[in-house]
Design a protein around this motif. Sequence first.
Motif, PDB file in Angstrom:
ATOM      1  N   GLU A   1       0.825  -1.210   0.000  1.00 33.57           N
ATOM      2  CA  GLU A   1       0.000   0.000   0.000  1.00 33.57           C
ATOM      3  C   GLU A   1       0.859   1.260   0.000  1.00 33.57           C
ATOM      4  O   GLU A   1       0.463   2.303  -0.522  1.00 33.57           O
ATOM      5  CB  GLU A   1      -0.956   0.002   1.200  1.00 33.57           C
ATOM      6  N   ASN A   2       2.064   1.186   0.577  1.00 36.11           N
ATOM      7  CA  ASN A   2       2.964   2.339   0.544  1.00 36.11           C
ATOM      8  C   ASN A   2       3.517   2.564  -0.855  1.00 36.11           C
ATOM      9  O   ASN A   2       3.695   3.703  -1.283  1.00 36.11           O
ATOM     10  CB  ASN A   2       4.103   2.143   1.537  1.00 36.11           C
TER      11      ASN A   2
ATOM     12  N   PRO B   1      -2.292  13.839   3.309  1.00 39.62           N
ATOM     13  CA  PRO B   1      -1.436  13.856   4.508  1.00 39.62           C
ATOM     14  C   PRO B   1      -1.309  12.496   5.185  1.00 39.62           C
ATOM     15  O   PRO B   1      -0.305  12.232   5.860  1.00 39.62           O
ATOM     16  CB  PRO B   1      -2.142  14.864   5.425  1.00 39.62           C
ATOM     17  N   GLU B   2      -2.302  11.648   4.999  1.00 39.49           N
ATOM     18  CA  GLU B   2      -2.227  10.311   5.591  1.00 39.49           C
ATOM     19  C   GLU B   2      -1.070   9.504   5.014  1.00 39.49           C
ATOM     20  O   GLU B   2      -0.513   8.635   5.691  1.00 39.49           O
ATOM     21  CB  GLU B   2      -3.543   9.568   5.363  1.00 39.49           C
ATOM     22  N   TRP B   3      -0.678   9.804   3.762  1.00 35.66           N
ATOM     23  CA  TRP B   3       0.343   9.008   3.085  1.00 35.66           C
ATOM     24  C   TRP B   3       1.682   9.720   2.955  1.00 35.66           C
ATOM     25  O   TRP B   3       2.724   9.070   2.836  1.00 35.66           O
ATOM     26  CB  TRP B   3      -0.159   8.588   1.697  1.00 35.66           C
ATOM     27  N   VAL B   4       1.668  11.052   2.938  1.00 34.40           N
ATOM     28  CA  VAL B   4       2.929  11.776   2.803  1.00 34.40           C
ATOM     29  C   VAL B   4       3.764  11.552   4.064  1.00 34.40           C
ATOM     30  O   VAL B   4       3.358  11.908   5.160  1.00 34.40           O
ATOM     31  CB  VAL B   4       2.693  13.276   2.582  1.00 34.40           C
ATOM     32  N   GLY B   5       4.911  10.956   3.896  1.00 39.72           N
ATOM     33  CA  GLY B   5       5.754  10.585   5.024  1.00 39.72           C
ATOM     34  C   GLY B   5       5.694   9.107   5.333  1.00 39.72           C
ATOM     35  O   GLY B   5       6.556   8.585   6.051  1.00 39.72           O
ATOM     36  N   LYS B   6       4.688   8.427   4.777  1.00 36.36           N
ATOM     37  CA  LYS B   6       4.559   6.988   4.984  1.00 36.36           C
ATOM     38  C   LYS B   6       4.714   6.223   3.677  1.00 36.36           C
ATOM     39  O   LYS B   6       5.239   5.105   3.667  1.00 36.36           O
ATOM     40  CB  LYS B   6       3.193   6.680   5.620  1.00 36.36           C
ATOM     41  N   ALA B   7       4.254   6.814   2.592  1.00 34.51           N
ATOM     42  CA  ALA B   7       4.326   6.158   1.289  1.00 34.51           C
ATOM     43  C   ALA B   7       5.772   6.099   0.798  1.00 34.51           C
ATOM     44  O   ALA B   7       6.669   6.757   1.337  1.00 34.51           O
ATOM     45  CB  ALA B   7       3.457   6.909   0.276  1.00 34.51           C
ATOM     46  N   SER B   8       5.999   5.296  -0.229  1.00 35.59           N
ATOM     47  CA  SER B   8       7.325   5.189  -0.837  1.00 35.59           C
ATOM     48  C   SER B   8       7.742   6.545  -1.405  1.00 35.59           C
ATOM     49  O   SER B   8       6.906   7.359  -1.785  1.00 35.59           O
ATOM     50  CB  SER B   8       7.317   4.128  -1.932  1.00 35.59           C
TER      51      SER B   8
ATOM     52  N   PRO C   1       5.766  12.841  -3.198  1.00 38.95           N
ATOM     53  CA  PRO C   1       5.769  13.849  -2.133  1.00 38.95           C
ATOM     54  C   PRO C   1       6.563  13.452  -0.905  1.00 38.95           C
ATOM     55  O   PRO C   1       7.132  14.316  -0.227  1.00 38.95           O
ATOM     56  CB  PRO C   1       4.276  14.006  -1.805  1.00 38.95           C
ATOM     57  N   THR C   2       6.627  12.151  -0.590  1.00 42.20           N
ATOM     58  CA  THR C   2       7.365  11.740   0.605  1.00 42.20           C
ATOM     59  C   THR C   2       8.857  12.033   0.464  1.00 42.20           C
ATOM     60  O   THR C   2       9.531  12.340   1.452  1.00 42.20           O
ATOM     61  CB  THR C   2       7.126  10.245   0.891  1.00 42.20           C
ATOM     62  N   PHE C   3       9.398  11.955  -0.750  1.00 41.52           N
ATOM     63  CA  PHE C   3      10.812  12.285  -0.938  1.00 41.52           C
ATOM     64  C   PHE C   3      11.079  13.716  -0.519  1.00 41.52           C
ATOM     65  O   PHE C   3      12.062  14.002   0.172  1.00 41.52           O
ATOM     66  CB  PHE C   3      11.235  12.084  -2.392  1.00 41.52           C
ATOM     67  N   TRP C   4      10.203  14.624  -0.923  1.00 37.03           N
ATOM     68  CA  TRP C   4      10.432  16.035  -0.614  1.00 37.03           C
ATOM     69  C   TRP C   4      10.176  16.312   0.862  1.00 37.03           C
ATOM     70  O   TRP C   4      10.818  17.191   1.439  1.00 37.03           O
ATOM     71  CB  TRP C   4       9.562  16.897  -1.510  1.00 37.03           C
TER      72      TRP C   4
ATOM     73  N   GLY D   1     -12.429  12.038   0.403  1.00 41.91           N
ATOM     74  CA  GLY D   1     -11.525  11.306  -0.489  1.00 41.91           C
ATOM     75  C   GLY D   1     -11.135  12.093  -1.704  1.00 41.91           C
ATOM     76  O   GLY D   1     -10.591  11.549  -2.631  1.00 41.91           O
ATOM     77  N   GLY D   2     -11.464  13.403  -1.735  1.00 45.54           N
ATOM     78  CA  GLY D   2     -11.230  14.195  -2.932  1.00 45.54           C
ATOM     79  C   GLY D   2      -9.839  14.792  -2.989  1.00 45.54           C
ATOM     80  O   GLY D   2      -8.911  14.343  -2.359  1.00 45.54           O
ATOM     81  N   ALA D   3      -9.750  15.894  -3.758  1.00 50.85           N
ATOM     82  CA  ALA D   3      -8.458  16.507  -3.993  1.00 50.85           C
ATOM     83  C   ALA D   3      -7.924  17.125  -2.727  1.00 50.85           C
ATOM     84  O   ALA D   3      -8.662  17.503  -1.831  1.00 50.85           O
ATOM     85  CB  ALA D   3      -8.580  17.581  -5.091  1.00 50.85           C
ATOM     86  N   LYS D   4      -6.593  17.219  -2.680  1.00 51.01           N
ATOM     87  CA  LYS D   4      -5.926  17.827  -1.532  1.00 51.01           C
ATOM     88  C   LYS D   4      -5.514  19.226  -1.887  1.00 51.01           C
ATOM     89  O   LYS D   4      -5.100  19.485  -2.986  1.00 51.01           O
ATOM     90  CB  LYS D   4      -4.675  17.032  -1.127  1.00 51.01           C
TER      91      LYS D   4
END
Length: 462
Positions: free
Chosen positions: A116-117, A126-133, A223-226, A459-462
């Motif tokens: 899932e990451n 925000p739920e995924w930024v910092g956790k995703a690949s 986004p997680t890279f940045w 679940g829409g746009a950020k």
Amino acid sequence: ATKAGTGHFFFAGTDGATSLKAEIIGRVPVLKDASSYREARRLLMEELGGAGTLRAELIRFGFVDDATNMLTTGNAPFNIFAKIAAGIVKQPNMEAEQALLGEYADEFQVASNRPENDEHWDSEDPEWVGKASMSRRHRFLTVKDLHFQWFNALGFGLVDEEWGGVGKVAALQKIEKMKLAALKYTRGMKGWSDRVGLFFHVFGHNSVNSLHLHVLDMKELGPTFWKFEYKNCPIDAVIKVLSEELDHHSGHSGNLKLLTEVASQAAAAANEAQRLMEEAREKKKHLAGDQDVVHLNVGGELVTISKETLLLAPQGTVLHDLFVDTWDSGGGRLDAEGRVFLNFPPRAFKYIADHLRLIQLTPPSILVQPPRVPFESRAEFLEVSWLLGLHRLVDGPQWGCGADRDLGPRPRPPWPCCARRRPPPLKTTPSKPAAKPTQSSSAPAPAPAAGAGAGIGSGGAK
């Protein structure tokens, strides 16, 4: 700090820091290059008690066994990369990828992120930024040797012989070999570009207390890279500093020429890693700055439009806020060519873009009528307009925003007899509105879209 293993460990740092990890974060808040890595090692050795303090902290929290100096592989604490390296945790479908290491497979282990990451690598939620690949293609490389001297880049070559340390020469050789193993993997792995980034998170800024080299395809960063850019320390910066330290010690003067060559190569490679990051940053900011014409990837189709035209969308609408945020921060989801990617149906978006173009070109004393959209496309057009917050803009006539000049008689194609009654323009109501067409009794006005007026859901746009 007292000697490791006595059970009386105590650390008192600056600003109330109660651990070595917190102290390093406080003293070196950005750790992403040779200079900051060099400073972190200097602090450890000259001010914070050296490798003994580091060992004591790891023992205190259960990550190292005091008797063996090996990383623990139990469930408390749960040290995932140590468990993978020990073969206790076996990740599915990784055998073929491990085989790509070739002659390095006995010494190093390839690991993957959670599925899932990987799936959410480009999510801005925000739920995924910092956790995703950190990129579309992101893997980890760890060492199979679980001795604590390899648990993190901070301690490379600093552990005393009494605890089983191998010294800086062997440490440098190990890390250079790790780099070769990672590059061999990416060359053999289908789909990877030749733009490969290799990064450590140095102790203090690490999330797992066992070594893991982040192996990234820099062509498509998420986004997680940045978010983690401040702590992505290139492996070449680590090699450069280790080479400098060896060169500094007179005991290795016999290898001066070799060490100088290694340091020079490492410095060049570190500069190349920095160049890749700068290039990626510029690519990310493709739409920033003073560029007037921008290129968008809308649902896989190219849309070229001016920044000024897009920002005609009323303030507070999703479209306006999306691009204000994108240009101010250099953010936004990008495609492989560095264009901002909008996941909307391109046909409907193009009708909206053309309508904004007409508003921008039409003199301010003239009303621009709503877009005429073919029947088979109208439902999609209305939905996309609503999602972007532009349903009122496209639902009624709007005053133009162009230069005030006399263009002569204006052609006015007739509206179909089934046109529904429309609201007044968003700006001001004209003093003499044109007569409204008669509404057909056989064609009722369409019902508003479900949830209209409620804005985009969770679940829409950020």
